[in-house]
Design a protein around this motif. Structure first.
Motif, PDB file in Angstrom:
ATOM      1  N   ALA A 122       0.917  -1.260   0.072  1.00 52.35           N
ATOM      2  CA  ALA A 122       0.110   0.060  -0.086  1.00 52.35           C
ATOM      3  C   ALA A 122       0.926   1.180   0.112  1.00 52.35           C
ATOM      4  O   ALA A 122       0.608   2.301  -0.555  1.00 52.35           O
ATOM      5  N   ARG A 123       1.938   1.331   0.827  1.00 50.67           N
ATOM      6  CA  ARG A 123       2.908   2.380   1.032  1.00 50.67           C
ATOM      7  C   ARG A 123       3.373   2.491  -0.545  1.00 50.67           C
ATOM      8  O   ARG A 123       3.486   3.742  -0.999  1.00 50.67           O
ATOM      9  N   THR A 124       4.046   1.442  -1.209  1.00 52.99           N
ATOM     10  CA  THR A 124       4.438   1.770  -2.503  1.00 52.99           C
ATOM     11  C   THR A 124       3.519   2.302  -3.645  1.00 52.99           C
ATOM     12  O   THR A 124       3.732   3.337  -4.333  1.00 52.99           O
ATOM     13  N   GLU A 125       2.360   1.729  -3.576  1.00 52.42           N
ATOM     14  CA  GLU A 125       1.328   2.152  -4.592  1.00 52.42           C
ATOM     15  C   GLU A 125       0.934   3.541  -4.361  1.00 52.42           C
ATOM     16  O   GLU A 125       0.808   4.324  -5.252  1.00 52.42           O
ATOM     17  N   ARG A 126       0.848   3.592  -3.082  1.00 56.79           N
ATOM     18  CA  ARG A 126       0.402   5.284  -2.807  1.00 56.79           C
ATOM     19  C   ARG A 126       1.643   6.300  -3.354  1.00 56.79           C
ATOM     20  O   ARG A 126       1.143   7.683  -3.364  1.00 56.79           O
ATOM     21  N   HIS A 127       2.918   5.937  -3.427  1.00 57.19           N
ATOM     22  CA  HIS A 127       3.979   6.753  -3.918  1.00 57.19           C
ATOM     23  C   HIS A 127       4.073   6.582  -5.467  1.00 57.19           C
ATOM     24  O   HIS A 127       5.065   6.870  -6.206  1.00 57.19           O
ATOM     25  N   GLY A 128       3.160   5.579  -6.298  1.00 64.03           N
ATOM     26  CA  GLY A 128       3.265   5.523  -7.557  1.00 64.03           C
ATOM     27  C   GLY A 128       4.159   4.477  -8.195  1.00 64.03           C
ATOM     28  O   GLY A 128       4.272   4.242  -9.166  1.00 64.03           O
ATOM     29  N   GLY A 129       4.551   3.544  -7.070  1.00 67.16           N
ATOM     30  CA  GLY A 129       5.429   2.554  -7.404  1.00 67.16           C
ATOM     31  C   GLY A 129       4.704   1.222  -7.514  1.00 67.16           C
ATOM     32  O   GLY A 129       3.565   1.027  -7.434  1.00 67.16           O
ATOM     33  N   ALA A 130       5.447   0.012  -7.730  1.00 61.32           N
ATOM     34  CA  ALA A 130       5.033  -1.251  -7.686  1.00 61.32           C
ATOM     35  C   ALA A 130       5.902  -2.196  -7.037  1.00 61.32           C
ATOM     36  O   ALA A 130       6.997  -2.221  -7.106  1.00 61.32           O
TER      37      ALA A 130
END
Length: 623
Positions: free
Chosen positions: A594-602
């Motif tokens: 969730a943290r990664t996706e919130r910052h546009g990552g995968a």
């Protein structure tokens, strides 16, 4: 002009009938010259006839006496002084002839006083032009006989209008009055019509949706084309009188059609659209009859049918207005009735049932323009009032909408604050889990796996580490909210992580390898650096807790200027990724994703015995 009787019914005719047959005053003093007799005879041309003379009364229409005769008629007018005891031989005499239909020449005895330019086709047009001459005393001594040669066409009521003799001053006044009625007033009407037509045309060009102004302009221009016939003195550009009548009748038909459509648009009749097509078809048929008909009968019927269309349209509009009982339609209906009444009055004067020397038809054009201007003015005023009311309602609605928006924004602000607090709590829970929670786990494992009891200094060291983690958690939250500056190099970013996990991995006799570049290709933000640190902490904590690995590796790569790649690998026992995620057991893993996706990552995770790889792809330049 027989076939124009139906046309003269219309109020639009600016002196077409009034000019051709204007009755001049006939009450004369006893001592004024008086006409003794008027005789008429047919002739082959310029030669005065010897026989065939018949007594006539002026104004004279020879088509009633000689039907279908197209040619020349001579009129002999004998006159004498009004006072028998007065010679009057030394006093000049004024002569006024109100009209000659169509062209003619005037002689006093054998002296030519005046003649039209064309006495053969194309005939000149003196039918609406009163003329004045001063008969000098020398002419009066020779004789008191006037000769008038008239060339005309039977279908156009040919003949001679009233002839008046008297003192020069009185006759000049009579001529000026007739000229005002038959030429000046029609000219003013046409000029006013043209000006208003152009104004309506410009309004329509500016506002194409206002079609009523377009039809007003068409009506005005058709009227001008038709009214020019009352002022023209020559047949040019046409080759004969019949072609002039054709063009004039065409203008009349199109005027009636455009006037009907204009009246429908003016009243905003709902059935106007489907009525326009039959009307235009009728106009096209009448135009074909006019153009193709070889004689005068087709022109007459076209004029009669057009007049009937106008009359029926007026009656229909009147009935409709009476049913609606609204001010605008009733005003238009009243105007139609006034049109018909004036037309009937002038026709009764024409046929001799009423006695008058003044026709009202010449005022009809200005009357129509006034009515249309008043009606359109009332409509514009009504539209302005509606617009004003709409603006007031809109102002109230906007004020209410602003109040509602303000209340909504206040509510949204409160919701946003509540959501921010919730996010902060969630963020704090994730940070506690990933940071302080991991350190607690590591400390517990060190205590559990120690064979001998830990001394006081070792416990103190673990407590200090927990204190430092808590302090870093507080500091990192504050720095993230304050947008603190990110680490200048990957090594600087790595230092706290290396310090935190080196002792733990050494105590567990596990190998931990760090591979990071010496410099950034693109500087990540402080929030991105904090995200990477939390991901590494959580991944290494999971390795310590679950993997039973002998070696772990952390790799940071910068493939290009816009991408950062983080890999955390271990050689532990591995696990079933799908089963863990499906069973809801991987809380830390879901937090990382969730943290990664919130910052546009995968984030991707692959695991099997001997090889577990967690990979994070993070685009740089995004917070």
């Amino acid at each position: 002009m027989k076939f124009f009787l139906s046309i003269w019914l219309m109020l639009w005719l600016c002196a077409a009938s009034a000019g051709g047959h204007a009755q001049l005053p006939h009450d004369v003093p006893d001592c004024e010259p008086q006409i003794v007799s008027v005789m008429a005879a047919k002739s082959e041309g310029a030669t005065r006839p010897v026989a065939g003379w018949q007594a006539v009364i002026l104004p004279d229409n020879w088509s009633q006496r000689w039907p279908d005769y197209d040619g020349t008629v001579w009129y002999r007018i004998d006159w004498q002084p009004g006072c028998v005891d007065t010679d009057n031989g030394d006093s000049p005499v004024g002569l006024v002839i109100e009209s000659i239909i169509m062209a003619g020449a005037v002689y006093s005895e054998d002296t030519l006083l005046w003649r039209d330019r064309h006495l053969q086709e194309p005939l000149s047009r003196s039918w609406n032009s009163p003329r004045y001459w001063l008969l000098p005393a020398s002419h009066l001594r020779e004789g008191r006989v006037l000769w008038v040669r008239v060339a005309g066409v039977a279908a156009q009521t040919p003949g001679l209008g009233r002839v008046r003799l008297g003192s020069p001053e009185a006759m000049l006044t009579v001529m000026e009055q007739g000229h005002w009625r038959t030429r000046t007033l029609p000219f003013i009407n046409l000029v006013v019509s043209a000006v208003l037509g152009f104004l309506a045309l410009f309004i329509w060009l500016a506002f194409r949706s206002q079609q009523v102004f377009g039809w007003y302009a068409v009506t005005a221009f058709c009227w001008v084309l038709f009214g020019v016939n009352t002022l023209a003195t020559q047949a040019w550009p046409f080759s004969d009188t019949r072609m002039v009548a054709q063009a004039n009748t065409l203008a009349y038909i199109f005027f009636i059609a455009s006037f009907c459509v204009f009246s429908w648009r003016l009243l905003e009749l709902r059935c106007a659209v489907w009525r326009e097509f039959p009307l235009l078809a009728l106009v096209a048929g009448l135009a074909g009859v006019i153009v193709l008909s070889p004689g005068w009968e087709g022109l007459q019927w076209a004029g009669h049918i057009s007049s009937l269309v106008f009359l029926l349209n007026g009656l229909c509009i009147t009935g409709w207005a009476l049913r609606r009982r609204e001010a605008g339609p009733l005003m238009v209906a009243g105007f139609y009735l006034l049109l018909i009444a004036i037309g009937v009055r002038d026709v009764l004067i024409l046929i001799g049932l009423l006695s008058s020397d003044f026709y009202l038809s010449q005022y009809s054009c200005l009357l129509f323009m006034l009515m249309a201007a008043v009606f359109l003015g009332l409509r514009v005023a009504g539209d302005a009032r509606r617009i004003e009311r709409f603006n007031q309602e809109l102002s109230v609605a906007i004020e209410k909408a602003c109040d509602d928006l303000s209340a909504t924004m206040s509510k949204e602000h409160r919701l946003a604050l509540d959501n921010t607090r919730l996010q902060e709590r969630l963020q704090l829970a994730h940070d506690l889990h990933d940071g302080l929670g991991g350190q607690l786990v590591r400390s517990i494992m060190m205590v559990e796996q120690s064979d001998d009891g830990l001394d006081k200094s070792r416990y103190l060291s673990m407590l200090k580490l927990l204190r430092d983690d808590l302090r870093q958690l507080v500091d990192s939250g504050a720095s993230a909210s304050a947008s603190a500056a990110p680490p200048q190099t990957p090594v600087e970013w790595l230092a706290p992580l290396r310090y935190r996990f080196a002792n733990l991995f050494d105590a567990l006799e596990m190998l931990l390898v760090w591979n990071v570049p010496d410099a950034w290709r693109t500087q990540p933000t402080a929030v991105q650096c904090l995200l990477l640190a939390r991901l590494v902490e959580e991944a290494l904590t999971n390795i310590v807790k679950h993997s039973q690995a002998r070696c772990a590796r952390v790799t940071l790569q910068l493939p290009d200027d816009a991408l950062l790649l983080l890999r955390v690998e271990d050689d532990g026992v591995g696990f079933d990724v799908a089963a863990v995620q499906g069973g809801g057991l991987g809380i830390g893993l879901e937090s990382m994703r969730a943290r990664t996706e919130r910052h546009g990552g995968a984030l991707t995770l692959c695991s099997q015995p001997g090889a577990t790889v967690l990979e994070v792809r993070l685009p740089l330049g995004r917070s």
